[in-house]
Motif scaffolding. Structure first.
Motif, short mmCIF file in Angstrom:
data_model
loop_
_atom_site.label_atom_id
_atom_site.label_comp_id
_atom_site.label_asym_id
_atom_site.label_seq_id
_atom_site.Cartn_x
_atom_site.Cartn_y
_atom_site.Cartn_z
N LYS A 69 0.84 -1.20 0.00
CA LYS A 69 0.00 0.00 0.00
C LYS A 69 0.87 1.25 0.00
O LYS A 69 0.65 2.18 -0.79
CB LYS A 69 -0.92 -0.01 1.22
N GLN A 70 1.88 1.29 0.84
CA GLN A 70 2.78 2.45 0.91
C GLN A 70 3.51 2.66 -0.41
O GLN A 70 3.66 3.79 -0.88
CB GLN A 70 3.77 2.29 2.06
N GLU A 112 1.02 4.09 -2.90
CA GLU A 112 0.72 5.49 -2.57
C GLU A 112 1.85 6.41 -3.02
O GLU A 112 1.59 7.53 -3.47
CB GLU A 112 0.45 5.64 -1.07
N SER A 113 3.08 5.93 -2.95
CA SER A 113 4.21 6.76 -3.39
C SER A 113 4.19 6.96 -4.91
O SER A 113 4.87 7.85 -5.43
CB SER A 113 5.54 6.14 -2.96
N SER A 124 -4.54 5.93 -4.55
CA SER A 124 -5.27 5.73 -3.30
C SER A 124 -5.51 4.22 -3.24
O SER A 124 -5.75 3.58 -4.26
CB SER A 124 -6.59 6.50 -3.29
N ALA A 169 -6.82 -0.16 -6.13
CA ALA A 169 -6.15 1.15 -6.09
C ALA A 169 -6.59 1.99 -7.28
O ALA A 169 -6.99 1.45 -8.30
CB ALA A 169 -4.63 0.95 -6.12
#
Length: 190
Positions: free
Chosen positions: A164-165, A168-169, A173, A187
């Motif tokens: 997830k991180q 997101e980078s 979302s 996502a």
């Protein structure tokens, strides 16, 4: 290394059996917002099992499958356009797809970061990404990761929060759904 090029016939018939019903339901929910006749890329497609599950939910979508093993792709359904390629160098123009599906394949990508850059490049504005994989933070997920590495595969398994991180980078979302040692990520580019 697992000889995927010679195992298409096995994956064609056994592959669909190992996808839990909950994963299929999660995929169908992910597909609901896509526009009619949207272009969907099945990345690391193997025999195209994710395309088949998606087609069962939305017959109107346009499916393209990419895999480095032609021996897998030749077992894809007739409604799927296939391309032999790696996730790190996709043979498509920028903004070619409304959605990308990755089912039990991310852990086989040689360079996950380069693959994510390519995913962002070929997704259109507000494009959507669906990932189904094994959670490396669980006992079973960790065991599968170790077995894959023993077999010479990259074994790029992630705990859902770590993936997830990373997503997101890259401007996504991210929503995670956990199913025991398996998980899905839905996502969308912001």
């Amino acid at each position: 290394m697992i000889p995927f090029n010679h195992l298409g016939w096995i994956f064609k018939y056994i592959g669909p059996l190992i996808y839990p019903h909950t994963i299929r339901e999660s995929l169908c929910s992910f597909l609901i917002p896509l526009s009619r006749s949207a272009s969907v890329l099945d990345l690391g497609a193997g025999t195209g099992v994710m395309s088949e599950f998606a087609y069962a939910c939305r017959e109107d979508l346009q499916f393209t499958a990419v895999d480095p093993a032609e021996g897998m792709l030749k077992f894809s359904a007739e409604y799927v356009q296939t391309h032999k390629a790696n996730a790190e160098a996709l043979p498509f123009d920028t903004s070619s797809f409304e959605a990308i599906l990755i089912g039990e394949a991310l852990h086989h990508f040689q360079d996950v970061e380069k693959s994510l850059q390519e995913i962002v490049r070929v997704l259109d504005d507000e494009g959507r990404l669906f990932i189904y994989d094994f959670d490396s933070s669980t006992f079973m997920g960790n065991t599968l990761c170790r077995v894959e590495k023993i077999l010479g595969e990259p074994g790029n398994f992630f705990a859902p929060e770590v993936l997830k991180q990373r997503l997101e980078s890259h401007g996504f979302s991210v929503s995670i759904s956990q199913f025991g040692y398996r998980y899905t990520i839905a996502a969308q580019l912001l």
